[in-house]
Design a protein around this motif. Structure first.
Motif, mmCIF file in Angstrom:
data_model
loop_
_atom_site.group_PDB
_atom_site.id
_atom_site.type_symbol
_atom_site.label_atom_id
_atom_site.label_comp_id
_atom_site.label_asym_id
_atom_site.label_seq_id
_atom_site.Cartn_x
_atom_site.Cartn_y
_atom_site.Cartn_z
ATOM 1 N N SER A 26 -5.305 7.407 -2.045
ATOM 2 C CA SER A 26 -5.002 6.019 -2.426
ATOM 3 C C SER A 26 -3.779 5.953 -3.354
ATOM 4 C CB SER A 26 -6.231 5.319 -3.002
ATOM 5 O OG SER A 26 -6.237 5.406 -4.384
ATOM 6 N N LYS A 27 -3.583 6.995 -4.191
ATOM 7 C CA LYS A 27 -2.368 7.049 -5.035
ATOM 8 C C LYS A 27 -1.120 7.074 -4.151
ATOM 9 C CE LYS A 27 -4.049 9.983 -8.704
ATOM 10 N NZ LYS A 27 -3.974 11.380 -9.135
ATOM 11 N N ILE A 28 -1.195 7.914 -3.111
ATOM 12 C CA ILE A 28 -0.053 8.060 -2.201
ATOM 13 C C ILE A 28 0.136 6.774 -1.388
ATOM 14 C CG2 ILE A 28 0.723 9.378 -0.154
ATOM 15 C CD1 ILE A 28 1.053 10.944 -2.750
ATOM 16 N N SER A 29 -0.975 6.151 -0.981
ATOM 17 C CA SER A 29 -0.877 4.915 -0.196
ATOM 18 C C SER A 29 -0.187 3.810 -0.997
ATOM 19 C CB SER A 29 -2.265 4.440 0.232
ATOM 20 O OG SER A 29 -2.717 5.269 1.272
ATOM 21 N N LYS A 30 -0.451 3.777 -2.303
ATOM 22 C CA LYS A 30 0.212 2.766 -3.150
ATOM 23 C C LYS A 30 1.726 2.993 -3.147
ATOM 24 C CE LYS A 30 -3.443 1.392 -6.257
ATOM 25 N NZ LYS A 30 -4.315 2.386 -6.921
ATOM 26 N N PHE A 31 2.099 4.258 -3.146
ATOM 27 C CA PHE A 31 3.525 4.599 -3.109
ATOM 28 C C PHE A 31 4.124 4.183 -1.752
ATOM 29 C CE2 PHE A 31 7.040 7.701 -2.585
ATOM 30 C CZ PHE A 31 7.737 7.450 -3.757
ATOM 31 N N ILE A 32 3.376 4.452 -0.676
ATOM 32 C CA ILE A 32 3.856 4.087 0.671
ATOM 33 C C ILE A 32 3.945 2.558 0.808
ATOM 34 C CG2 ILE A 32 3.438 4.359 3.170
ATOM 35 C CD1 ILE A 32 1.719 6.854 2.437
ATOM 36 N N ASP A 33 3.028 1.848 0.141
ATOM 37 C CA ASP A 33 3.038 0.377 0.201
ATOM 38 C C ASP A 33 4.402 -0.213 -0.174
ATOM 39 O OD1 ASP A 33 0.447 0.122 1.047
ATOM 40 O OD2 ASP A 33 -0.395 -0.234 -0.954
ATOM 41 N N ARG A 34 5.091 0.430 -1.109
ATOM 42 C CA ARG A 34 6.416 -0.078 -1.509
ATOM 43 C C ARG A 34 7.380 -0.078 -0.323
ATOM 44 N NH1 ARG A 34 6.470 0.125 -7.177
ATOM 45 N NH2 ARG A 34 4.926 1.557 -8.019
ATOM 46 N N PHE A 35 7.271 0.959 0.510
ATOM 47 C CA PHE A 35 8.151 1.058 1.689
ATOM 48 C C PHE A 35 7.690 0.080 2.776
ATOM 49 C CE2 PHE A 35 9.146 4.850 -0.608
ATOM 50 C CZ PHE A 35 10.489 5.075 -0.347
ATOM 51 N N ARG A 36 6.361 -0.089 2.885
ATOM 52 C CA ARG A 36 5.835 -1.041 3.875
ATOM 53 C C ARG A 36 6.318 -2.450 3.531
ATOM 54 N NH1 ARG A 36 1.020 2.605 5.127
ATOM 55 N NH2 ARG A 36 0.273 2.426 3.011
ATOM 56 N N LYS A 37 6.250 -2.781 2.241
ATOM 57 C CA LYS A 37 6.631 -4.117 1.802
ATOM 58 C C LYS A 37 8.123 -4.364 2.065
ATOM 59 C CE LYS A 37 6.050 -7.014 -2.202
ATOM 60 N NZ LYS A 37 6.062 -6.952 -3.646
ATOM 61 N N LEU A 38 8.913 -3.367 1.709
ATOM 62 C CA LEU A 38 10.369 -3.486 1.840
ATOM 63 C C LEU A 38 10.812 -3.626 3.296
ATOM 64 C CD1 LEU A 38 12.313 -3.260 -0.583
ATOM 65 C CD2 LEU A 38 12.745 -0.904 0.089
ATOM 66 N N SER A 39 10.077 -2.945 4.183
ATOM 67 C CA SER A 39 10.495 -2.902 5.587
ATOM 68 C C SER A 39 9.794 -3.961 6.446
ATOM 69 C CB SER A 39 10.165 -1.530 6.175
ATOM 70 O OG SER A 39 8.757 -1.351 6.168
ATOM 71 N N ASN A 40 8.758 -4.582 5.857
ATOM 72 C CA ASN A 40 7.945 -5.520 6.659
ATOM 73 C C ASN A 40 7.274 -4.855 7.854
ATOM 74 O OD1 ASN A 40 7.583 -8.138 5.766
ATOM 75 N ND2 ASN A 40 9.788 -8.540 6.042
#
Ligand code: PMV
Length: 325
Positions: free
Chosen positions: A69-83
């Motif tokens: 879940s720590k890593i997923s939070k980090f990946i979320d930043r890229f998901r948000k940025l890229s839509n």
């Protein structure tokens, strides 16, 4: 199937970062400067998957929900940025002992940021990628670059990032003395928080680090190994002094660490250029050059197993090894 493979090297700070002004954004109290190491690196594979959650393997072992879940939070930043909301499987391999006071989180988050930038096609430049990596682990911001790297502390999210200061295209390297490859007891995040909150000398550390940074930059440009080493040792010892002067005290040094430090001082007395630096663990790193390394390693072998002594040259920038998009 979209997949990316990225390599990032570890870095060891010569002017240390120790303490956050903003814990959420990972903004440090002082700027820092590091040397990237060739012999220690992380290779991270990222693949797009069909599932509804990310899967995270570290050194071949699947990680539990908390780590993932720590890593997923980090990946979320890229998901948000890229839509783009797809999930990924991460396989990260550290080519050195994890969490041993060697900065595996630095190369780990740098490699991950580099891989996610490709797979989510966010097209961030190195500066913005360094801002992203910083939010995984502060020191990761410096692992995107080879040579000597400066992390400018900045004052907000976009002004705190690392950039290459110098290619280090001269004879400088480090001997890494591994005294303990078990996970460390006080993680750097908790250790630095406690230092900021309870060390009465902390403001002096922050103030003095400014001058150390200016001085080491001059020494680097002069390619002066002795000056670089002397300033780096001074910075590391001051950092450990702030750690020890907390409530309760944090002591990363072990008897063997002191033995190595004293040996280095003795060798210096005999005319060899060698200086120590240490991070949030008992391992000692010796700043030296290929000219002196064999003699130093020979001496170290009297007190340490030879397979725990590794010489590293200067490492290079983050590298995209494979890209199937
Ligand atoms: O960013 P972290 O949590 O890896 O903290 C790094 C702290 C030190 O290694 C002790 C110093 C540094 O600048 O790398």
């Amino acid at each position: 199937m979209k997949s990316v493979k990225v390599k990032a090297h570890a870095n060891i700070a010569l002017i240390k970062y120790w303490g956050k002004k903003d814990e959420k954004l990972f903004l440090p109290f002082n700027s820092s400067l590091s040397l990237t190491l060739d012999a220690f690196y992380t290779i991270t594979d990222v693949k797009v998957i069909d599932g509804k959650s990310d899967v995270f393997y570290l050194d071949g072992k699947i990680q539990d929900e908390e780590e993932t879940s720590k890593i997923s939070k980090f990946i979320d930043r890229f998901r948000k940025l890229s839509n783009k909301d797809f999930c990924v499987r991460i396989d990260s391999k550290n080519h050195f002992p994890t969490a041993a006071g060697l900065a595996s989180s630095a190369s780990g988050f740098a490699a991950l940021a580099g891989a996610l930038n490709e797979i989510y096609e966010t097209r961030l430049d190195k500066k913005h990628l360094s801002i992203m990596a910083r939010k995984g682990s502060g020191s990761a911001t410096r692992s995107l670059f080879g040579g000597f790297v400066e992390w400018k502390k900045g004052h907000d999210d976009l002004s705190s990032f690392a950039e290459k200061f110098d290619d280090a295209n001269w004879d400088i390297g480090m001997i890494i003395v591994i005294l303990n490859d078990k996970k460390k007891k006080v993680l750097s995040r908790a250790g630095m928080k406690q230092t900021v909150e309870t060390c009465p000398f902390y403001p002096a550390w922050v103030e003095d680090a400014k001058k150390d940074l200016e001085d080491i930059k001059v020494a680097i440009k002069e390619q002066d190994l002795d000056k670089v080493g002397e300033i780096a040792e001074y910075s590391a010892m001051k950092m450990h002094a702030t750690m020890m002067a907390t409530r309760p005290s944090i002591i990363y040094m072990q008897p063997k660490s002191l033995e190595v430090i004293n040996m280095v001082k003795e060798l210096r007395h005999q005319g060899l250029s060698c200086y120590v630096t240490m991070d949030a663990g008992p391992n000692v790193k010796i700043i030296t050059s290929s000219r002196f390394k064999d003699e130093i390693i020979d001496k170290l072998k009297n007190i340490i197993d030879k397979d725990k002594i590794i010489y590293s040259k200067v490492g290079t920038d983050l590298e995209i090894l494979e890209r199937v998009i």
